[in-house]
Motif scaffolding. Sequence first.
Motif, PDB file in Angstrom:
ATOM      1  N   ALA A  71       0.833  -1.191   0.000  1.00  0.00           N
ATOM      2  CA  ALA A  71       0.000   0.000   0.000  1.00  0.00           C
ATOM      3  C   ALA A  71       0.870   1.244   0.000  1.00  0.00           C
ATOM      4  N   ALA A  72       0.356   2.313  -0.593  1.00  0.00           N
ATOM      5  CA  ALA A  72       1.069   3.577  -0.688  1.00  0.00           C
ATOM      6  C   ALA A  72       0.397   4.628   0.178  1.00  0.00           C
ATOM      7  N   ASP A  73       1.220   5.406   0.881  1.00  0.00           N
ATOM      8  CA  ASP A  73       0.724   6.426   1.811  1.00  0.00           C
ATOM      9  C   ASP A  73       1.379   7.752   1.456  1.00  0.00           C
ATOM     10  N   SER A  74       0.565   8.760   1.144  1.00  0.00           N
ATOM     11  CA  SER A  74       1.106  10.071   0.771  1.00  0.00           C
ATOM     12  C   SER A  74       1.539  10.886   1.981  1.00  0.00           C
ATOM     13  N   SER A  75       1.208  10.418   3.194  1.00  0.00           N
ATOM     14  CA  SER A  75       1.552  11.161   4.407  1.00  0.00           C
ATOM     15  C   SER A  75       2.985  10.856   4.833  1.00  0.00           C
ATOM     16  N   VAL A  76       3.597  11.801   5.540  1.00  0.00           N
ATOM     17  CA  VAL A  76       4.940  11.584   6.078  1.00  0.00           C
ATOM     18  C   VAL A  76       4.900  10.981   7.477  1.00  0.00           C
ATOM     19  N   PHE A  77       3.722  10.888   8.064  1.00  0.00           N
ATOM     20  CA  PHE A  77       3.599  10.324   9.402  1.00  0.00           C
ATOM     21  C   PHE A  77       3.542   8.809   9.330  1.00  0.00           C
ATOM     22  N   ILE A  78       4.039   8.154  10.389  1.00  0.00           N
ATOM     23  CA  ILE A  78       4.020   6.695  10.422  1.00  0.00           C
ATOM     24  C   ILE A  78       2.606   6.224  10.697  1.00  0.00           C
ATOM     25  N   HIS A  79       2.070   5.456   9.765  1.00  0.00           N
ATOM     26  CA  HIS A  79       0.718   4.926   9.892  1.00  0.00           C
ATOM     27  C   HIS A  79       0.748   3.409   9.894  1.00  0.00           C
ATOM     28  N   THR A  80       0.039   2.814  10.820  1.00  0.00           N
ATOM     29  CA  THR A  80      -0.142   1.366  10.825  1.00  0.00           C
ATOM     30  C   THR A  80      -1.596   0.990  10.578  1.00  0.00           C
ATOM     31  N   ASN A  81      -2.449   1.980  10.488  1.00  0.00           N
ATOM     32  CA  ASN A  81      -3.871   1.747  10.226  1.00  0.00           C
ATOM     33  C   ASN A  81      -4.092   1.638   8.719  1.00  0.00           C
ATOM     34  N   PRO A  82      -4.682   0.548   8.242  1.00  0.00           N
ATOM     35  CA  PRO A  82      -4.899   0.405   6.793  1.00  0.00           C
ATOM     36  C   PRO A  82      -5.680   1.570   6.181  1.00  0.00           C
ATOM     37  N   GLY A  83      -6.572   2.153   6.939  1.00  0.00           N
ATOM     38  CA  GLY A  83      -7.400   3.239   6.419  1.00  0.00           C
ATOM     39  C   GLY A  83      -6.622   4.487   6.082  1.00  0.00           C
ATOM     40  N   SER A  84      -5.385   4.581   6.545  1.00  0.00           N
ATOM     41  CA  SER A  84      -4.571   5.764   6.286  1.00  0.00           C
ATOM     42  C   SER A  84      -3.824   5.686   4.959  1.00  0.00           C
ATOM     43  N   TYR A  85      -3.873   4.556   4.308  1.00  0.00           N
ATOM     44  CA  TYR A  85      -3.135   4.370   3.054  1.00  0.00           C
ATOM     45  C   TYR A  85      -4.042   4.692   1.871  1.00  0.00           C
ATOM     46  N   ASP A  86      -3.429   5.234   0.819  1.00  0.00           N
ATOM     47  CA  ASP A  86      -4.205   5.772  -0.298  1.00  0.00           C
ATOM     48  C   ASP A  86      -4.442   4.770  -1.419  1.00  0.00           C
ATOM     49  N   TYR A  87      -3.475   3.925  -1.678  1.00  0.00           N
ATOM     50  CA  TYR A  87      -3.565   2.989  -2.799  1.00  0.00           C
ATOM     51  C   TYR A  87      -3.134   1.596  -2.340  1.00  0.00           C
ATOM     52  N   TRP A  88      -3.773   0.592  -2.958  1.00  0.00           N
ATOM     53  CA  TRP A  88      -3.550  -0.805  -2.579  1.00  0.00           C
ATOM     54  C   TRP A  88      -3.345  -1.669  -3.809  1.00  0.00           C
ATOM     55  N   GLY A  89      -2.543  -2.716  -3.640  1.00  0.00           N
ATOM     56  CA  GLY A  89      -2.450  -3.752  -4.641  1.00  0.00           C
ATOM     57  C   GLY A  89      -3.523  -4.801  -4.427  1.00  0.00           C
ATOM     58  N   GLN A  90      -3.507  -5.824  -5.279  1.00  0.00           N
ATOM     59  CA  GLN A  90      -4.546  -6.847  -5.232  1.00  0.00           C
ATOM     60  C   GLN A  90      -4.201  -7.978  -4.273  1.00  0.00           C
ATOM     61  N   GLY A  91      -2.939  -8.033  -3.828  1.00  0.00           N
ATOM     62  CA  GLY A  91      -2.519  -9.037  -2.861  1.00  0.00           C
ATOM     63  C   GLY A  91      -1.869 -10.252  -3.487  1.00  0.00           C
ATOM     64  N   THR A  92      -1.039 -10.916  -2.704  1.00  0.00           N
ATOM     65  CA  THR A  92      -0.403 -12.162  -3.109  1.00  0.00           C
ATOM     66  C   THR A  92      -0.442 -13.134  -1.940  1.00  0.00           C
ATOM     67  N   GLN A  93      -0.786 -14.380  -2.221  1.00  0.00           N
ATOM     68  CA  GLN A  93      -0.984 -15.378  -1.166  1.00  0.00           C
ATOM     69  C   GLN A  93       0.355 -15.946  -0.704  1.00  0.00           C
ATOM     70  N   VAL A  94       0.529 -15.990   0.596  1.00  0.00           N
ATOM     71  CA  VAL A  94       1.674 -16.658   1.218  1.00  0.00           C
ATOM     72  C   VAL A  94       1.133 -17.751   2.125  1.00  0.00           C
ATOM     73  N   THR A  95       1.579 -18.976   1.905  1.00  0.00           N
ATOM     74  CA  THR A  95       1.152 -20.104   2.707  1.00  0.00           C
ATOM     75  C   THR A  95       2.384 -20.797   3.275  1.00  0.00           C
ATOM     76  N   VAL A  96       2.410 -20.940   4.596  1.00  0.00           N
ATOM     77  CA  VAL A  96       3.544 -21.569   5.272  1.00  0.00           C
ATOM     78  C   VAL A  96       3.054 -22.870   5.894  1.00  0.00           C
ATOM     79  N   SER A  97       3.628 -23.968   5.466  1.00  0.00           N
ATOM     80  CA  SER A  97       3.224 -25.276   5.994  1.00  0.00           C
ATOM     81  C   SER A  97       4.112 -25.660   7.175  1.00  0.00           C
ATOM     82  N   SER A  98       3.528 -26.409   8.086  1.00  0.00           N
ATOM     83  CA  SER A  98       4.261 -26.814   9.300  1.00  0.00           C
ATOM     84  C   SER A  98       4.978 -28.127   9.097  1.00  0.00           C
TER      85      SER A  98
END
Length: 124
Positions: free
Chosen positions: A97-124
């Motif tokens: 995700a891309a954030d135009s703000s200079v402040f540190i944000h951990t809230n997803p709602g603060s980000y402006d643009y998003w990708g579609q995602g990529t799946q990561v699966t870790v087997s035990s």
Amino acid sequence: QVQLVESGGGLVQAGGSLRLSCAASGRTLSSYAMGWFRQAPGEEREFVARISRNGAGTYYADSVKGRFTISRDNAKNTVYLQMNGLKPEDTAVYYCAADSSVFIHTNPGSYDYWGQGTQVTVSS
């Protein structure tokens, strides 16, 4: 406007490594701080890591600190997430995700643009 496309996800055994990439098009990526988030089934989207516009500052969730490394190459308009020591609980869809703000944000709602995602699966 920024378009983000993640890649590099897959299936890996516990203890293994993956490197995710996030390629941007549209506006230059150096205009944005960038973050990685993840979302497991039935869970809320959670913050993983963030990197400042010039790459000098990084910030991590406690759950990944010491195992994951975020980096960026502004010349290639690409952000990376190197994931080492993977655990089954790291299994999720990972989003950049891309954030135009200079402040540190951990809230997803603060980000402006998003990708579609990529799946990561870790087997035990």
